[in-house]
Design an enzyme around this catalytic site. Structure first.
Site, PDB file in Angstrom:
ATOM      1  CD  GLU A 122       8.470   0.760  10.389  1.00  0.00           C
ATOM      2  OE1 GLU A 122       7.385   0.981   9.842  1.00  0.00           O
ATOM      3  OE2 GLU A 122       9.424   0.191   9.829  1.00  0.00           O
ATOM      4  CG  ASN A 163      -0.448  -0.258   2.485  1.00  0.00           C
ATOM      5  OD1 ASN A 163       0.672  -0.734   2.602  1.00  0.00           O
ATOM      6  ND2 ASN A 163      -1.189   0.075   3.520  1.00  0.00           N
ATOM      7  CB  CYS A 204      -1.810  -0.041   8.387  1.00  0.00           C
ATOM      8  SG  CYS A 204      -0.725   1.386   8.369  1.00  0.00           S
ATOM      9  CD  GLU A 255       5.361  -0.506  12.784  1.00  0.00           C
ATOM     10  OE1 GLU A 255       4.192  -0.142  13.006  1.00  0.00           O
ATOM     11  OE2 GLU A 255       6.303  -0.266  13.557  1.00  0.00           O
TER      12      GLU A 255
END
Ligand code: NAD
Length: 476
Positions: free
Chosen positions: A454, A149, A280, A246
């Protein structure tokens, strides 16, 4: 694919196809990387690590900055590739994906010379004179596995901090969207990165699996679905390979009646439909305080009706296609199942009769706490709208999820905003905005949304190991 600074085919000669989601037509054949190809890339990375880890921090910083400059110089070309491969509108590829990747390299360039341990005074050794400190040392070879994505941006979020800390990287892009990562890695070599410090092994889940299993990979940094993340964690346990994950989300976005409702509507549209909801952190559970429910629904309908749906290269496109025919079927299946359960489709709920994989922005009303559409990540332009009556109720509902990636709240009451941010179970919380990301802000989730963070200075701890040094230098 790019291994050790050379363009190579897969050792098996096998390829896979990447196509344009806006037309369904084939864009390119790319190598289907084998375990042998992964092994070669890891060996090259190990070799490059020996010099990269000793490269002066400011020299590493300069190379990272040059990578950002080259990404910027080629931003239009990379954005075009990203749009062709993902289907997302060109304005998103250029305005978000490229900007995010460029900013990530600049930010991590700034941190490359600040990977500092600390001096730690001891309490347990009276009478001795000790010099005790930690060193933050690079981990070694990082395997970076990326979804489809935000292909280049997500790769950059892994490559830049890993390199800043002195690691080397083998990247495995998604089989759906490998093109920008390949081109960007070529630019990284042009910026002065040693061959082998970043290799790109294209392929599918089998290629990713070979990277996770490889005994000489020190850490896997993964972005993707929760089920793949769980498999990676299980496989990585074999070699005790470090892992950060993630993963997916089903994030709550909460609109209180005292909010700036027009702004909240735009935020809900962005949270639900940006990049066709293939995000997400999409605010896919929209909780609306009952007195403003009708106004919000009407606002959502009007705003989305005015958003042109089309191929990512058409200049006005606000909503592009979904990534594949298979994924379109999955998204439509969720809505159909909801319908069959008696859930009302307030608007949308249909595919478009045209080439490519298009689905209309959709709002569902009347889901129960058990409904699949309220609990599972649909990863498409589908908002499940739920009315609520008080703060405690909505916080409990927001937290009634196996995920915990992001959350949004819209209110003009500062006390309510603080109460929500403190009590919601999420790694990222937005107040009176939705979806803002920045390299300075840590990113990651709780519960089944993953492990680790992150971005921000936290990223340095994800890509280093602390070594404690305790030195007796005398006694008193
Ligand atoms: P996916 O899990 O299917 O694939 C992700 C990557 O893993 C791909 O490169 C794939 O080839 C690889 N892979 C597949 N099986 C593997 C295995 N067994 N071992 C190793 N690698 C394997 O996810 P996707 O469909 O590409 O992406 C969508 C998902 O990503 C959604 O769930 C979304 O929420 C999540 N996502 C999370 C974030 C975040 O920051 N939390 C960001 C973007 C996307």
């Amino acid at each position: 694919m790019l291994i050790g600074g050379e363009w190579v085919a897969a050792s098996t000669g096998e390829t896979l196809v990447t196509s344009d989601p806006g037309t369904g037509r084939v864009l390119a054949d790319v190598p289907l990387g084998s375990a042998e190809d992964v092994d070669r890339a890891v060996r090259e990375a190990r070799q490059a690590f020996a010099t990269w880890r000793r490269t002066a921090p400011l020299e590493r910083a300069a190379i990272l900055w040059r990578i950002a400059d080259l990404l910027e110089k080629h931003a239009d070309e990379l954005a075009l590739l990203e749009t062709l491969d993902t289907g997302k509108p060109l304005s998103h590829s250029r305005g978000y994906d490229l900007t995010s990747a460029i900013n990530e390299f600049r930010y991590m360039s700034g941190l490359a010379a600040r990977v500092n341990g600390q001096l730690s005074p001891l309490s347990t050794m009276p009478g001795g004179v000790f010099h005790s400190y930690t060193r933050l040392e690079p981990l070694g070879v990082i395997g970076a596995i990326v979804p489809w994505n935000f292909p280049l941006a997500n790769a950059a979020w892994k490559i830049a901090p890993a390199l800043a800390c002195g690691n080397t990287v083998v990247v495995k892009p998604s089989e759906e969207t490998p093109l920008t990562t390949l081109r960007a890695a070529e630019l990284m070599l042009e910026a002065g990165l040693p061959a082998g410090a970043v290799s790109v092994v294209t392929g599918d889940g089998s290629t990713g699996r070979a990277l996770v299993r490889h005994p000489d990979v020190n850490k896997i940094t993964f972005t993707g679905s929760t089920s793949t993340g769980q498999e990676i964690a299980r496989v990585a346990a074999e070699n005790m390979t470090r892992v950060s994950l993630e993963l997916g989300g089903k994030s709550p976005n909460v609109i209180f009646a005292d909010a700036d409702i027009e702004a909240a509507i735009l935020g809900a549209v962005a949270g639900g439909f940006w990049d066709s909801g293939e995000v997400c952190s999409a605010g896919s559970r929209l909780y609306v305080e009952r007195p403003v429910l009708d106004r919000v629904l009407e606002g959502l309908r009007k705003t989305t009706e005015a958003m042109p749906i089309g191929h990512g290269l058409e200049p006005d496109t606000a909503i592009g296609p979904l990534i594949s025919a298979r994924h379109l079927g999955r998204v439509a299946g969720y809505v159909d199942e909801g319908r069959a359960e008696g859930i009302e489709v307030a608007f949308g709920g249909e595919t478009l009769e045209r080439e490519g994989h298009f689905y209309r922005p959709t709002a569902l009303l009347g889901a129960t706490p058990e409904s699949k559409v309220l609990n599972e990540e649909i990863f498409g332009p589908v908002l499940t709208v739920v009315p609520f009556d008080d703060t405690a109720e909505v916080i409990a509902a927001a937290n009634a999820s196996t995920y915990g990636l992001a959350a949004g709240v819209w209110t003009s009451d500062i006390a309510k905003a603080h109460h929500f941010t403190e009590n919601v179970e999420a790694g990222v919380v937005w107040v009176n905005t939705y979806g803002v990301v920045d390299p300075a802000l840590p990113w990651g989730g709780l519960k089944k949304s993953g492990w680790g963070r992150e971005n921000g200075e936290q990223a340095l701890h994800e890509f280093t190991e602390a070594k404690a040094v305790c030195m007796q230098v005398g006694s008193l």
